[in-house]
Design a protein around this motif. Structure first.
Motif, PDB file in Angstrom:
ATOM      1  N   GLY A  68      -6.089  37.006  52.532  1.00  0.00           N
ATOM      2  CA  GLY A  68      -5.215  36.130  51.763  1.00  0.00           C
ATOM      3  C   GLY A  68      -4.408  35.199  52.643  1.00  0.00           C
ATOM      4  N   ARG A  69      -3.986  35.685  53.804  1.00  0.00           N
ATOM      5  CA  ARG A  69      -3.172  34.859  54.701  1.00  0.00           C
ATOM      6  C   ARG A  69      -3.973  33.708  55.294  1.00  0.00           C
ATOM      7  NH1 ARG A  69      -1.324  38.746  57.174  1.00  0.00           N
ATOM      8  NH2 ARG A  69      -2.714  38.874  58.969  1.00  0.00           N
ATOM      9  N   HIS A  70      -5.248  33.930  55.590  1.00  0.00           N
ATOM     10  CA  HIS A  70      -6.048  32.905  56.269  1.00  0.00           C
ATOM     11  C   HIS A  70      -6.941  32.105  55.326  1.00  0.00           C
ATOM     12  CE1 HIS A  70      -4.864  34.171  60.301  1.00  0.00           C
ATOM     13  NE2 HIS A  70      -5.070  35.426  59.933  1.00  0.00           N
ATOM     14  N   LEU A  71      -7.348  32.696  54.204  1.00  0.00           N
ATOM     15  CA  LEU A  71      -8.282  31.997  53.312  1.00  0.00           C
ATOM     16  C   LEU A  71      -7.763  31.840  51.897  1.00  0.00           C
ATOM     17  CD1 LEU A  71     -11.678  33.588  54.420  1.00  0.00           C
ATOM     18  CD2 LEU A  71     -10.657  31.448  55.187  1.00  0.00           C
ATOM     19  N   GLY A  72      -6.604  32.423  51.588  1.00  0.00           N
ATOM     20  CA  GLY A  72      -6.045  32.260  50.260  1.00  0.00           C
ATOM     21  C   GLY A  72      -6.279  33.456  49.352  1.00  0.00           C
ATOM     22  N   LYS A  73      -5.644  33.397  48.187  1.00  0.00           N
ATOM     23  CA  LYS A  73      -5.723  34.505  47.235  1.00  0.00           C
ATOM     24  C   LYS A  73      -7.133  34.774  46.720  1.00  0.00           C
ATOM     25  CE  LYS A  73      -0.936  34.257  45.608  1.00  0.00           C
ATOM     26  NZ  LYS A  73      -0.043  34.070  44.434  1.00  0.00           N
ATOM     27  N   PRO A  74      -7.967  33.746  46.485  1.00  0.00           N
ATOM     28  CA  PRO A  74      -9.341  34.065  46.057  1.00  0.00           C
ATOM     29  C   PRO A  74     -10.083  34.935  47.057  1.00  0.00           C
ATOM     30  CG  PRO A  74      -8.858  31.762  45.612  1.00  0.00           C
ATOM     31  CD  PRO A  74      -7.711  32.282  46.415  1.00  0.00           C
ATOM     32  N   ALA A  75      -9.869  34.689  48.354  1.00  0.00           N
ATOM     33  CA  ALA A  75     -10.519  35.524  49.372  1.00  0.00           C
ATOM     34  C   ALA A  75      -9.993  36.951  49.323  1.00  0.00           C
ATOM     35  CB  ALA A  75     -10.296  34.922  50.752  1.00  0.00           C
ATOM     36  N   ARG A  84      -8.942  38.489  46.695  1.00  0.00           N
ATOM     37  CA  ARG A  84      -9.577  39.135  45.539  1.00  0.00           C
ATOM     38  C   ARG A  84     -11.024  39.518  45.839  1.00  0.00           C
ATOM     39  NH1 ARG A  84      -6.357  35.264  42.634  1.00  0.00           N
ATOM     40  NH2 ARG A  84      -8.082  33.758  42.666  1.00  0.00           N
ATOM     41  N   GLU A 100      -4.562  41.499  52.846  1.00  0.00           N
ATOM     42  CA  GLU A 100      -3.511  40.600  53.312  1.00  0.00           C
ATOM     43  C   GLU A 100      -4.035  39.618  54.355  1.00  0.00           C
ATOM     44  OE1 GLU A 100      -0.505  43.198  54.742  1.00  0.00           O
ATOM     45  OE2 GLU A 100       0.229  43.769  52.743  1.00  0.00           O
ATOM     46  N   GLY A 139     -13.179  30.340  58.728  1.00  0.00           N
ATOM     47  CA  GLY A 139     -11.773  30.236  58.369  1.00  0.00           C
ATOM     48  C   GLY A 139     -10.877  31.251  59.011  1.00  0.00           C
ATOM     49  N   TYR A 140     -11.458  32.259  59.689  1.00  0.00           N
ATOM     50  CA  TYR A 140     -10.639  33.268  60.347  1.00  0.00           C
ATOM     51  C   TYR A 140     -10.415  32.882  61.807  1.00  0.00           C
ATOM     52  CZ  TYR A 140     -11.433  36.476  56.447  1.00  0.00           C
ATOM     53  OH  TYR A 140     -11.462  37.064  55.224  1.00  0.00           O
TER      54      TYR A 140
END
Length: 511
Positions: A342-349, A351, A339, A498-499
């Protein structure tokens, strides 16, 4: 962050010229393509034949009604088995194959073999009613459980890397049986609907409602429960050593015999009297379902404990951060890491973090088998592959797992010292006498490794316990960290690209 893993890359074409490697790779893909093509063709033809047979027996309208009612429990059962497999999730292609085999190939084998055997018994004994009873209680369990077990056997033989324990056996067997029950329910519900059309029965008194209640509401787990016994046998066999040939044969066979016995008891319950079905359901089926559920959940917890016990060796060698074994051994921490990414870098991250968790779990299980002498001859090659996969995803996954470890670690209660300390016993401002500090895993209110009194975890003022520090090419062997020159202190560990910067101090590397 280091830009290359602390071991030499694979030789581009080991054991020959580049042209030889390309040809071998092409031949391997050709063989694999032929195998996949033959399997897809077999399942497709089986599906078309079973579709025609079921539609012939139920009619078009009955088939559509049966299909609509039979599909209802399928998503719930698949989700339940997928939940059990969350620690080391297997690839979806294995589950798709298992479901397709159960719904198409196994169902087709069962329909043809059961019909042939029942007709042969009726002709030989001149007693159709006895033939039906014998076919349901003896022939059907043997044929159906053997047909479903074939899918488990195929994955056990040809997808050995994905079949590592009891949970894998349970999931594959359960999904196969779910597909088989799906097709069988279409047949039974469609036939019941056709009977109601002939008799004019509707509502609660109809045969369709009664069949739906018994097969979909009361016992959607019946077929999965039988076949799971076979899956447990294969799962225990997967935990055995390669040289334990007798055990690897007898355990799956014993599970298959238990599955046949329980299936025969279930089918024969209707002949035990007026309340025979309910007696078998309450006294055997429900307790067996509860016992197997407990066994699978207990096995899943044991797998998480294995992750927590095996991965610290890789953290000590520098392949993982000190917080990762704790985070990877907790389902809640894993979810928080996905989570967070996904919250900070998106769904690909997210996964990528999920893949990182799966590879780390496979690495822990591989090391566990190696320490017990049950790893295969490709242990070192497989270990290097998994470490390389972790290294490729570490830049995204490690900050997320570090955050999850901070959020989920339990607090540690620390008693105040008995001697006077500034800020205590009236010396200046501070907590009152007897107040307990929350010195959690990186808790902001407690002094931690990285406070002004000591070097920081990856801070500029002190040596970093970074990704490059540790075992170098001598990454952990099956019995501990291997030799090899240390890479030296790694770069300071930041929050990652990105974090956001974490408000919590970093954890002590030996906490």
């Amino acid at each position: 962050m280091a830009i290359s893993p602390p071991f030499p890359p694979y030789p581009p074409h080991p054991g020959g010229t580049p042209e030889d490697g390309v040809l071998r790779h092409a031949h391997w893909w050709q063989r694999r393509g032929v195998r996949y093509g033959a399997l897809i063709t077999l399942l497709t033809l089986s599906g078309l034949v079973i579709l025609a047979l079921v539609r012939e027996q139920t009619g078009t309208e009955g088939f559509l009604v049966g299909l609509g009612l039979a599909v209802l429990p399928v998503p719930l059962l698949i989700a339940a088995f997928r939940w059990l497999d969350r620690v080391e999730p297997g690839p979806w292609r294995n589950l798709v194959f298992a479901f397709a085999w159960g719904a198409c190939a196994a169902a087709l084998i069962a329909i043809i073999a059961n019909s042939f055997a029942t007709r042969w018994i009726a002709t030989a004994t001149a007693d159709p009613s006895s033939a039906d009873t014998l076919g349901a209680t003896v022939i059907a369990p043997i044929v159906e459980e053997s047909a479903k077990a074939a899918a488990v056997l195929l994955l056990f033989l040809f997808r050995r890397r994905d079949f590592t324990g009891i949970v894998d056996g349970v999931v594959i067997a359960g999904v196969t049986a779910t597909g088989f029950a799906f097709t069988e329910n279409i047949l039974y519900l469609g036939t019941a609907f056709g009977t109601d059309q002939l008799t004019g029965d509707t509502g609660i008194a109809s045969v369709t409602v009664a069949t739906f209640f018994v097969r979909v509401v009361m016992s959607p787990f019946a077929h999965p429960l039988f076949t799971v016994l076979t899956g447990i046998g294969f799962g225990v066999a997967a935990l055995s050593g390669d040289r334990q040939h007798l055990r690897r044969v007898l355990l799956p066979l014993g599970g298959l015999l238990l599955a046949m016995g329980m299936h025969a008891l279930w089918n024969g319950s209707s002949s035990f009297g007026e309340f025979g079905f309910f007696a078998v359901y309450a006294a055997i089926m429900v307790p067996a379902f509860g016992l197997l559920t407990w066994l699978v959940v207990w096995t899943r917890q044991r797998e998480l404990r294995t992750v927590r016990e095996e991965l610290p060796a890789y953290a000590a060698a520098g392949w993982l951060t000190p917080a990762e074994p704790f985070a990877l051994g907790s389902m809640r921490a894993r979810r928080l890491a996905r989570e967070y990414a996904g919250r900070h870098l998106g769904k690909p991250a997210a996964r990528e973090v999920a893949r990182y968790e799966a590879y780390a779990t496979s690495l822990a299980f591989l090391r566990h088998r190696g320490r017990r002498g049950r790893a295969g001859a490709d242990f070192v090659v497989r270990e290097r592959e998994l470490l390389n996969e972790l290294w490729r995803r570490g830049e995204i996954a490690r900050p997320a797992l570090d955050h999850a470890a901070r959020m989920t670690a339990p607090p540690v209660r620390v008693a105040p010292p008995p001697w006077p300390v500034h800020g205590v016993y009236g010396y200046g401002r501070g907590p009152a006498l007897g107040q307990v500090h929350n010195a959690g895993f990186g808790h902001p209110a407690a002094p931690v490794y990285g406070s002004p009194a000591g070097p920081s975890y990856g801070s500029p003022a002190g040596p970093s316990y970074g990704y490059g520090h540790g075992g170098g090419y001598g990454y952990p062997a099956p019995h501990g960290p291997g030799p090899g020159p240390a890479q030296g202190p790694g770069p300071a560990q930041g929050p990652g690209p990105g974090y956001p910067a974490s408000p919590y101090p970093a954890p002590h590397p030996h906490q």
